[in-house]
Write a protein that holds these residues in place. Structure first.
Motif, mmCIF file in Angstrom:
data_model
loop_
_atom_site.group_PDB
_atom_site.id
_atom_site.type_symbol
_atom_site.label_atom_id
_atom_site.label_comp_id
_atom_site.label_asym_id
_atom_site.label_seq_id
_atom_site.Cartn_x
_atom_site.Cartn_y
_atom_site.Cartn_z
ATOM 1 N N GLY A 1 63.170 -25.289 -128.718
ATOM 2 C CA GLY A 1 64.558 -25.271 -128.256
ATOM 3 C C GLY A 1 64.880 -24.054 -127.418
ATOM 4 O O GLY A 1 65.640 -24.136 -126.445
ATOM 5 N N ALA A 2 64.298 -22.909 -127.778
ATOM 6 C CA ALA A 2 64.546 -21.690 -127.001
ATOM 7 C C ALA A 2 64.012 -21.840 -125.581
ATOM 8 O O ALA A 2 64.660 -21.428 -124.612
ATOM 9 N N ARG A 3 62.826 -22.416 -125.466
ATOM 10 C CA ARG A 3 62.271 -22.665 -124.125
ATOM 11 C C ARG A 3 63.179 -23.575 -123.322
ATOM 12 O O ARG A 3 63.519 -23.284 -122.166
ATOM 13 N N GLN A 4 63.600 -24.667 -123.916
ATOM 14 C CA GLN A 4 64.479 -25.618 -123.223
ATOM 15 C C GLN A 4 65.775 -24.934 -122.783
ATOM 16 O O GLN A 4 66.223 -25.095 -121.639
ATOM 17 N N GLU A 5 66.339 -24.143 -123.669
ATOM 18 C CA GLU A 5 67.619 -23.492 -123.400
ATOM 19 C C GLU A 5 67.506 -22.460 -122.288
ATOM 20 O O GLU A 5 68.357 -22.387 -121.393
ATOM 21 N N PHE A 6 66.427 -21.656 -122.314
ATOM 22 C CA PHE A 6 66.331 -20.576 -121.335
ATOM 23 C C PHE A 6 65.820 -21.047 -119.990
ATOM 24 O O PHE A 6 66.102 -20.409 -118.967
ATOM 25 N N VAL A 7 65.070 -22.145 -119.941
ATOM 26 C CA VAL A 7 64.739 -22.718 -118.638
ATOM 27 C C VAL A 7 66.017 -23.205 -117.961
ATOM 28 O O VAL A 7 66.201 -23.048 -116.758
ATOM 29 N N SER A 8 66.904 -23.761 -118.756
ATOM 30 C CA SER A 8 68.145 -24.304 -118.202
ATOM 31 C C SER A 8 69.195 -23.226 -117.933
ATOM 32 O O SER A 8 69.778 -23.159 -116.851
ATOM 33 N N ASP A 9 69.410 -22.347 -118.940
ATOM 34 C CA ASP A 9 70.549 -21.431 -118.874
ATOM 35 C C ASP A 9 70.156 -19.960 -118.945
ATOM 36 O O ASP A 9 71.024 -19.097 -119.120
ATOM 37 N N GLY A 10 68.869 -19.661 -118.821
ATOM 38 C CA GLY A 10 68.420 -18.290 -118.961
ATOM 39 C C GLY A 10 69.125 -17.283 -118.073
ATOM 40 O O GLY A 10 69.551 -16.218 -118.556
ATOM 41 N N PRO A 11 69.281 -17.540 -116.784
ATOM 42 C CA PRO A 11 69.955 -16.550 -115.936
ATOM 43 C C PRO A 11 71.366 -16.213 -116.417
ATOM 44 O O PRO A 11 71.754 -15.041 -116.463
ATOM 45 N N GLU A 12 72.129 -17.254 -116.789
ATOM 46 C CA GLU A 12 73.496 -17.000 -117.266
ATOM 47 C C GLU A 12 73.486 -16.214 -118.581
ATOM 48 O O GLU A 12 74.251 -15.259 -118.763
ATOM 49 N N LEU A 13 72.597 -16.614 -119.515
ATOM 50 C CA LEU A 13 72.553 -15.967 -120.821
ATOM 51 C C LEU A 13 72.154 -14.496 -120.695
ATOM 52 O O LEU A 13 72.770 -13.615 -121.303
ATOM 53 N N LEU A 14 71.138 -14.226 -119.898
ATOM 54 C CA LEU A 14 70.670 -12.861 -119.781
ATOM 55 C C LEU A 14 71.583 -12.013 -118.908
ATOM 56 O O LEU A 14 71.679 -10.793 -119.100
ATOM 57 N N ASP A 15 72.290 -12.642 -117.987
ATOM 58 C CA ASP A 15 73.290 -11.895 -117.235
ATOM 59 C C ASP A 15 74.408 -11.429 -118.166
ATOM 60 O O ASP A 15 74.943 -10.324 -117.994
ATOM 61 N N ARG A 16 74.718 -12.226 -119.152
ATOM 62 C CA ARG A 16 75.725 -11.833 -120.149
ATOM 63 C C ARG A 16 75.247 -10.600 -120.919
ATOM 64 O O ARG A 16 76.010 -9.672 -121.159
ATOM 65 N N ALA A 17 73.949 -10.583 -121.287
ATOM 66 C CA ALA A 17 73.400 -9.432 -122.002
ATOM 67 C C ALA A 17 73.446 -8.179 -121.131
ATOM 68 O O ALA A 17 73.851 -7.098 -121.585
ATOM 69 N N VAL A 18 73.024 -8.310 -119.885
ATOM 70 C CA VAL A 18 73.002 -7.165 -118.972
ATOM 71 C C VAL A 18 74.426 -6.641 -118.751
ATOM 72 O O VAL A 18 74.669 -5.428 -118.743
ATOM 73 N N ARG A 19 75.353 -7.572 -118.590
ATOM 74 C CA ARG A 19 76.744 -7.169 -118.338
ATOM 75 C C ARG A 19 77.324 -6.454 -119.565
ATOM 76 O O ARG A 19 78.007 -5.432 -119.427
ATOM 77 N N THR A 20 77.068 -6.963 -120.775
ATOM 78 C CA THR A 20 77.584 -6.330 -121.987
ATOM 79 C C THR A 20 76.990 -4.935 -122.157
ATOM 80 O O THR A 20 77.686 -3.990 -122.543
#
Length: 515
Positions: A297-316
Motif C-alpha cells: 500500500g505504501a508503494r501504491q500511495e507514494f507512486v500516486s501521491d508521493g510528491p504532494e505528501l513529501l512536499d507537505r513534510a518539507v513545508r512543515t
C-alpha cells in the motif's frame, strides 16, 4: 503560498516522470490488498494458522484497540491469499511493482525491519573469512550481520565533524583506498543518509567499487522516500546513483507499518540466487500479511501521491525552522546549507532538524524528558547536546506551531543561556577508534567473562555496546576496549543515555573474551 506549493509539486512530478518514465497503470494496483479482499469475497474457510482465523468466532483481544479489520487482514499467505505452491504469485507481483517503482531489478519484502535486510545483504556478498569494507558509522544491525556472516570487517571511518560531534559520510577516496589495500575484499557497505539526514556521495563510492567489479551495499533505511518522490528538496536515491543492493525502511519515511522494509537489487553484481537463499534463512515462515500489505500500500500511495505528501513534510519542516529562528533565538538550529558544506556530504534532508540544546545548559536527554513529560511532545533522536525531530508527511502547520511553542516553553522554564551541560568533554572520534583484534563472529562465540569497567581497558569486547539513538556501537565484538571508550560510555550513561547490546545496560560490568 498555495501557488508556491503547487509549483513545487508539479516540479517534483516532472522530475519523477523524467527519471522513471510515465507511471504504469499497474502501479495503481495493490496485489496483496486485492488478495485480502478476494479472500473474504470468496467466503474462504481456512483450517490453519493464524489461530484467530481472521477474527472468526470470539474476537481476539487486540481487536479492542486495533479493530476487527486488523484481524481480517492478518491472513495465511500460502493457504488463503495464495495457493500452497504460490501459483497465484500474490507477493511476487507486489514485489515486482515495488522494484519497478524504485528502479530496481528485484525487490524483496522484509517484515522484520531493515535489520533483517542489512544482515541478508551482507551475507549475500561476504561469507566466513571474507573481507567486507564497511563504514564504521553503521547501525548495530550491520554489526550483528558481521557475526552471522563471519565476515572480516575492514572499517572506513566516516568524516567526523569535531565541532558538531557527529559522523557524516565516508569519503569515496577512503573507501577506494581500503579496497586497494585489500584486493580480496568482496564489496563495500555504507550507511546513507545518516540518522542526521546527511547523504554521502554514493555515485563516487559506487564508482570506486565498480572499477574493481565489486558491489556496493547501501543501508539507506532513512532514504526510501527519495527513490519514490523526485522531490527537488530531497536527495537522490541510492539506486539511482549506482548502489547494487539498497535497503529501505518503509515505516521510516513512507506509510508502512512498523518492521516493514525492502531490499532492492540494482545490478547483476549481486548473486540473486544466493541473496534469495540468505533471505530464506532469515525471514519468518509465518510472514504477516498485515505488514506485507502495508508495504504494498505504501508503494501504491507514494507512486500516486508521493510528491504532494513529501512536499507537505518539507513545508512543515521549513515552518518549524522559521518558527524556532524567530521565537526561540537562544537555540542554534543547524542549517541544511551548513551541513551540506561539510566534507563527505552531497545533500541534506531538511526534515531532520538538528536543534542544539547545550547552549542553554541542557543535554538532549534532559530536553527530551521535559518536552515529553511537560508538553507531551517527543522527538526521534536525542544525544548529549541536541534533539532532532523527524518531520514526516503526517505533520502539518498545527504540529509545527505546537512544537515551536513547546521548545519556547522549554527555554523559558528550564533554559540557562550560557550555562554548561553536565557532560564532561567527550573524546574525539580518533580517540575512540580501536583495534579489531578478533573476527566479530569469533568474539561472539568465544569463552567470556564479565569485568568491571576499570578492568576492561586492553580486553577484547564480546558484546556491541551501543548508545541508542543513534544506534552506532561504540565498541564492537572483537574490538579492544580503551580507557577513552570506557570513559565515553560511562559519561553517556551517567547523563541519561540509553545503551543497547550490552549484557548489563547499567555498564557496571562489561562482557569480554577470556584471556
Amino acid at each position: 503560498m498555495r501557488h508556491e506549493i503547487k509549483k513545487s509539486v508539479n516540479k517534483a512530478k516532472a522530475s519523477m516522470a523524467q527519471r522513471r518514465g510515465p507511471v504504469q497503470k499497474s502501479q495503481e494496483r495493490a496485489p496483496i490488498a486485492d488478495a485480502i479482499e478476494d479472500y473474504w469475497r470468496r467466503d474462504m474457510l481456512t483450517f490453519g494458522i493464524p489461530a484467530h482465523n481472521g477474527g472468526r468466532g470470539r474476537a481476539p483481544a487486540f481487536t479492542r484497540w486495533m479493530g476487527i479489520d486488523a484481524a481480517r487482514s492478518d491472513l495465511p499467505g500460502s493457504h488463503g491469499l495464495d495457493t500452497r505452491d504460490r501459483a497465484w504469485g500474490v507477493q511476487e507481483a507486489a514485489q515486482e511493482l515495488f522494484a519497478e517503482a524504485v528502479g530496481a531489478e528485484q525487490t524483496l519484502f522484509s517484515t522484520n525491519g531493515s535489520s533483517l535486510s542489512v544482515r541478508v545483504a551482507m551475507m549475500a556478498v561476504a561469507g566466513p573469512g571474507d573481507t567486507l569494507v564497511m563504514a564504521r558509522n553503521g547501525h548495530k544491525s550491520a554489526f550483528a550481520g558481521l557475526v552471522l556472516s563471519g565476515a572480516r570487517p575492514v572499517f572506513v571511518d566516516p568524516y567526523y565533524d569535531e565541532e558538531l560531534e557527529i559522523a557524516l559520510g565516508p569519503l569515496a577516496a577512503d573507501v577506494g583506498a581500503a579496497l586497494e589495500a585489500d584486493p580480496q575484499a568482496r564489496g563495500a557497505l555504507v550507511f546513507t543518509p545518516s540518522y542526521y539526514g546527511t547523504s554521502a556521495d554514493v555515485a563516487a563510492i559506487a564508482g570506486v567499487c565498480h572499477d574493481r567489479g565489486l558491489p556496493l551495499i547501501t543501508d539507506d533505511a532513512w532514504g526510501l522516500d527519495y527513490a519514490l518522490s523526485g522531490h527537488p528538496d530531497l536527495p537522490e536515491g541510492a539506486l539511482a546513483q549506482g548502489a547494487d543492493l539498497a535497503i529501505g525502511s518503509v515505516h521510516k519515511t513512507l506509510s508502512g507499518l512498523g518492521q516493514t522494509s525492502v531490499l532492492s537489487v540494482g545490478s547483476d553484481r549481486v548473486d540473486v540466487e544466493r541473496l534469495q537463499l540468505c533471505f530464506d534463512l532469515e525471514r519468518s515462515t509465518s510472514t504477516s500479511t498485515l505488514l506485507l500489505s502495508s508495504i504494498d500500500g505504501a508503494r501504491q500511495e507514494f507512486v500516486s501521491d508521493g510528491p504532494e505528501l513529501l512536499d507537505r513534510a518539507v513545508r512543515t519542516a521549513r515552518l518549524i525552522r522559521e518558527g524556532l529562528a524567530s521565537e526561540v533565538p537562544e537555540l542554534r538550529v543547524v542549517g541544511t546549507d551548513e551541513l551540506a558544506a561539510r566534507p563527505g556530504v552531497t545533500a541534506v534532508d531538511p526534515t531532520h532538524i538538528l536543534i542544539e540544546t547545550a547552549s542553554i545548559g541542557l543535554t538532549g536527554y534532559e530536553a527530551d524528558d521535559w518536552l515529553r513529560d511537560e508538553r507531551q511532545v517527543d522527538v526521534e533522536l536525542v544525544d548529549h547536546r541536541r534533539i532532532m525531530p523527524l518531520v514526516t508527511f503526517a505533520h502539518d502547520d498545527r504540529d509545527a506551531e505546537r512544537f515551536v511553542a513547546a521548545v519556547r516553553d522549554l527555554v523559558r522554564e528550564r533554559g540557562k543561556p550560557g550555562a554548561d551541560t553536565p557532560v564532561r568533554p567527550l573524546p574525539s572520534r580518533r580517540e575512540l577508534r580501536t583495534e579489531q583484534a578478533m573476527l566479530p563472529r569469533d568474539a561472539f562465540f568465544a569463552r567470556t567473562e564479565q569485568v568491571s569497567p576499570s578492568d576492561a581497558s586492553g580486553r577484547i569486547s564480546a558484546e556491541f555496546v551501543t548508545p541508542y539513538p543513534p544506534g552506532i556501537p561504540a565498541v564492537n565484538f572483537g574490538e579492544v576496549y580503551t580507557d577513552a571508550i570506557v570513559g565515553y560510555l560511562e559519561e553517556i550513561v551517567a547523563n541519561g543515555g540509553y545503551v543497547e547490546g550490552a549484557v548489563d545496560p547499567s555498564l557496571d560490568k562489561l562482557r569480554v573474551v577470556c584471556e
